[in-house]
Scaffold this active site. Structure first.
Site, PDB file in Angstrom:
ATOM      1  N   SER A 184      90.539 -21.712 112.596  1.00  0.00           N
ATOM      2  CA  SER A 184      89.295 -22.059 111.896  1.00  0.00           C
ATOM      3  C   SER A 184      89.218 -23.559 111.588  1.00  0.00           C
ATOM      4  O   SER A 184      90.184 -24.162 111.129  1.00  0.00           O
ATOM      5  CB  SER A 184      89.212 -21.274 110.585  1.00  0.00           C
ATOM      6  OG  SER A 184      88.116 -21.748 109.829  1.00  0.00           O
ATOM      7  N   LYS A 218      82.214 -10.043 107.436  1.00  0.00           N
ATOM      8  CA  LYS A 218      80.904 -10.391 106.862  1.00  0.00           C
ATOM      9  C   LYS A 218      80.151  -9.181 106.296  1.00  0.00           C
ATOM     10  O   LYS A 218      79.469  -9.293 105.282  1.00  0.00           O
ATOM     11  CB  LYS A 218      80.039 -11.099 107.908  1.00  0.00           C
ATOM     12  CG  LYS A 218      80.577 -12.485 108.267  1.00  0.00           C
ATOM     13  CD  LYS A 218      79.645 -13.204 109.220  1.00  0.00           C
ATOM     14  CE  LYS A 218      80.295 -14.500 109.686  1.00  0.00           C
ATOM     15  NZ  LYS A 218      79.434 -15.287 110.562  1.00  0.00           N
ATOM     16  N   ASN A 226      78.334 -14.573 104.540  1.00  0.00           N
ATOM     17  CA  ASN A 226      79.426 -15.489 104.920  1.00  0.00           C
ATOM     18  C   ASN A 226      79.860 -16.367 103.752  1.00  0.00           C
ATOM     19  O   ASN A 226      80.827 -17.116 103.874  1.00  0.00           O
ATOM     20  CB  ASN A 226      79.039 -16.352 106.128  1.00  0.00           C
ATOM     21  CG  ASN A 226      78.055 -17.443 105.767  1.00  0.00           C
ATOM     22  OD1 ASN A 226      77.367 -17.366 104.757  1.00  0.00           O
ATOM     23  ND2 ASN A 226      77.979 -18.463 106.594  1.00  0.00           N
ATOM     24  N   ASP A 229      74.411 -18.804 107.809  1.00  0.00           N
ATOM     25  CA  ASP A 229      74.478 -18.993 109.268  1.00  0.00           C
ATOM     26  C   ASP A 229      73.115 -19.372 109.855  1.00  0.00           C
ATOM     27  O   ASP A 229      73.013 -20.262 110.697  1.00  0.00           O
ATOM     28  CB  ASP A 229      74.974 -17.711 109.960  1.00  0.00           C
ATOM     29  CG  ASP A 229      76.458 -17.489 109.740  1.00  0.00           C
ATOM     30  OD1 ASP A 229      77.180 -18.473 109.535  1.00  0.00           O
ATOM     31  OD2 ASP A 229      76.891 -16.328 109.790  1.00  0.00           O
ATOM     32  N   GLY A 272      72.331 -10.426 122.500  1.00  0.00           N
ATOM     33  CA  GLY A 272      73.282  -9.763 121.615  1.00  0.00           C
ATOM     34  C   GLY A 272      72.586  -9.152 120.409  1.00  0.00           C
ATOM     35  O   GLY A 272      71.559  -9.668 119.937  1.00  0.00           O
ATOM     36  N   GLY A 276      74.616  -7.785 117.614  1.00  0.00           N
ATOM     37  CA  GLY A 276      75.654  -7.534 116.616  1.00  0.00           C
ATOM     38  C   GLY A 276      75.397  -8.341 115.353  1.00  0.00           C
ATOM     39  O   GLY A 276      74.272  -8.807 115.103  1.00  0.00           O
TER      40      GLY A 276
HETATM   41  P1  ATR Z   1      79.322 -10.226 116.208  1.00  0.00           P
HETATM   42  O1  ATR Z   1      79.480  -9.940 114.762  1.00  0.00           O
HETATM   43  O2  ATR Z   1      80.023 -11.460 116.703  1.00  0.00           O
HETATM   44  O3  ATR Z   1      77.890 -10.201 116.647  1.00  0.00           O
HETATM   45  P2  ATR Z   1      79.675  -7.590 117.261  1.00  0.00           P
HETATM   46  O4  ATR Z   1      78.912  -6.999 116.139  1.00  0.00           O
HETATM   47  O5  ATR Z   1      80.910  -6.900 117.767  1.00  0.00           O
HETATM   48  O6  ATR Z   1      80.141  -9.078 116.934  1.00  0.00           O
HETATM   49  O7  ATR Z   1      78.652  -7.789 118.477  1.00  0.00           O
HETATM   50  C1  ATR Z   1      79.029  -8.333 119.686  1.00  0.00           C
HETATM   51  C2  ATR Z   1      77.787  -8.477 120.564  1.00  0.00           C
HETATM   52  O8  ATR Z   1      78.164  -9.083 121.807  1.00  0.00           O
HETATM   53  C3  ATR Z   1      77.132  -7.167 120.929  1.00  0.00           C
HETATM   54  O9  ATR Z   1      75.749  -7.368 121.059  1.00  0.00           O
HETATM   55  C4  ATR Z   1      77.774  -6.844 122.289  1.00  0.00           C
HETATM   56  O10 ATR Z   1      76.999  -5.992 123.096  1.00  0.00           O
HETATM   57  P3  ATR Z   1      77.077  -4.383 122.883  1.00  0.00           P
HETATM   58  O11 ATR Z   1      76.327  -4.096 121.611  1.00  0.00           O
HETATM   59  O12 ATR Z   1      76.407  -3.795 124.065  1.00  0.00           O
HETATM   60  O13 ATR Z   1      78.535  -4.057 122.779  1.00  0.00           O
HETATM   61  C5  ATR Z   1      77.792  -8.226 122.881  1.00  0.00           C
HETATM   62  N1  ATR Z   1      78.759  -8.441 123.970  1.00  0.00           N
HETATM   63  C6  ATR Z   1      80.107  -8.564 123.858  1.00  0.00           C
HETATM   64  N2  ATR Z   1      80.649  -8.841 125.064  1.00  0.00           N
HETATM   65  C7  ATR Z   1      79.637  -8.894 125.964  1.00  0.00           C
HETATM   66  C8  ATR Z   1      79.559  -9.134 127.371  1.00  0.00           C
HETATM   67  N3  ATR Z   1      80.658  -9.393 128.074  1.00  0.00           N
HETATM   68  N4  ATR Z   1      78.340  -9.113 127.952  1.00  0.00           N
HETATM   69  C9  ATR Z   1      77.234  -8.862 127.221  1.00  0.00           C
HETATM   70  N5  ATR Z   1      77.239  -8.625 125.888  1.00  0.00           N
HETATM   71  C10 ATR Z   1      78.426  -8.626 125.263  1.00  0.00           C
END
Ligand code: ATR
Length: 279
Positions: free
Chosen positions: A17, A68, A89, A105, A130, A132
């Protein structure tokens, strides 16, 4: 005697970090008497570690992956942006002993885009990759910039649709899969997947970045991320990584805790110089 106040960042993994370094630079610059360190805290130890920290006189915490959502549940009171993002955060001890939860963020991303890189968001078409926790934290601040539309695309399509549905009362937002992006174009594409961490890239159709469009990866590293490289290959006018956002979200947390706004530009320039290149 100077009363040195204690802050920290909790997460797992935490040893790489940059937050302790950033807050040390902020404290020196603004002449604030504080210490800020990092602590390896896995999710199952979160509750006891946070309780201990505040019981021992700690004033504020940053929480990063995978904590988080747990920090969101822990906070006694939350700002609206934290409430909606379901992720916190920044935790801050209040005068009455309660713990405030905030999420800096989104504002960190916007400050970096708008102030540091002169990217305009109003009336633009924005794509977030994404669905997540990282996406969740930036949706509301982006919608508040009066964008023309916001699309959330995700590998697991239902997650994108469900996430978008949570924010439809705040602006024009839809969720879809990556295949559905064909024949669409965007002014700004933000990578909020964790794909960069494994040097991977979501499967993006050709030509989805509009001419002079901007790419932004929430992740950062000493080398350009896979998505930053994708942006450059696709003629982005700017293809940026998340170092600036990291410093700006830290500055917002510092302001919440100390009531003082550090100068972020010098800190970003220093960290960029330290990684050997200016992206
Ligand atoms: P964060 O808190 O960093 O957002 P997370 O909640 O685990 O972590 O979410 C990770 C995101 O990255 C998700 O949207 C995941 O897609 P899925 O919901 O389909 O799992 C996406 N992700 C991770 N690796 C990926 C990859 N190689 N290609 C496309 N999307 C990916």
């Amino acid at each position: 005697m100077t009363n040195i106040e204690h802050y920290a960042v909790f997460g797992s993994p935490i040893k790489h970090s940059k937050s302790p370094r950033i807050h040390k630079l902020f404290a020196e610059q603004t002449q604030q008497a504080l210490v800020y360190d990092d602590q390896e805290v896995p999710a199952e130890q979160f509750q006891s570690a946070v309780s201990d920290f505040f019981e021992q006189g700690g004033k504020g915490l940053n929480c990063t992956l995978p904590l988080k959502e747990l920090a969101w549940s822990f906070a006694d009171i939350k700002t609206e942006r934290a409430e909606l993002s379901k992720a916190v955060n920044t935790l801050a001890l209040q005068a009455d002993g309660s713990i405030l939860g905030d999420n800096t963020d989104g504002v960190g991303l916007l400050t970096d885009l708008i102030n540091n890189h002169q990217v305009k968001l109003s009336n633009t078409h924005v794509l977030i990759l994404g669905a997540g926790g990282a996406s969740r934290g930036i949706i509301l601040p982006i919608l508040e910039q009066n964008v023309a539309s916001l699309v959330i695309a995700n590998r697991t399509i239902d997650k994108a649709i469900n996430l978008a549905n949570e924010f439809t009362h705040k602006g024009t937002i839809t969720g879809c899969g990556f295949d559905d992006l064909a024949n669409q174009q965007f002014d700004l594409i933000i990578n909020a997947t964790s794909s960069s961490l494994s040097n991977d890239l979501p499967p993006l159709p050709e030509n989805i970045l509009r001419k002079n469009g901007v790419c932004y990866d929430l992740a950062y590293g000493n080398e350009p991320t896979t998505f930053v490289k994708w942006g450059k290959k696709n003629q982005a006018s700017k293809s940026l990584d998340g170092l600036g956002m990291l410093v700006e979200q830290a500055a917002e947390a510092f302001f919440i805790w100390r009531g003082v706004r550090p100068n972020t530009k010098d800190v970003i320039a220093l960290l960029n110089a330290e990684r050997g290149k200016v992206i």
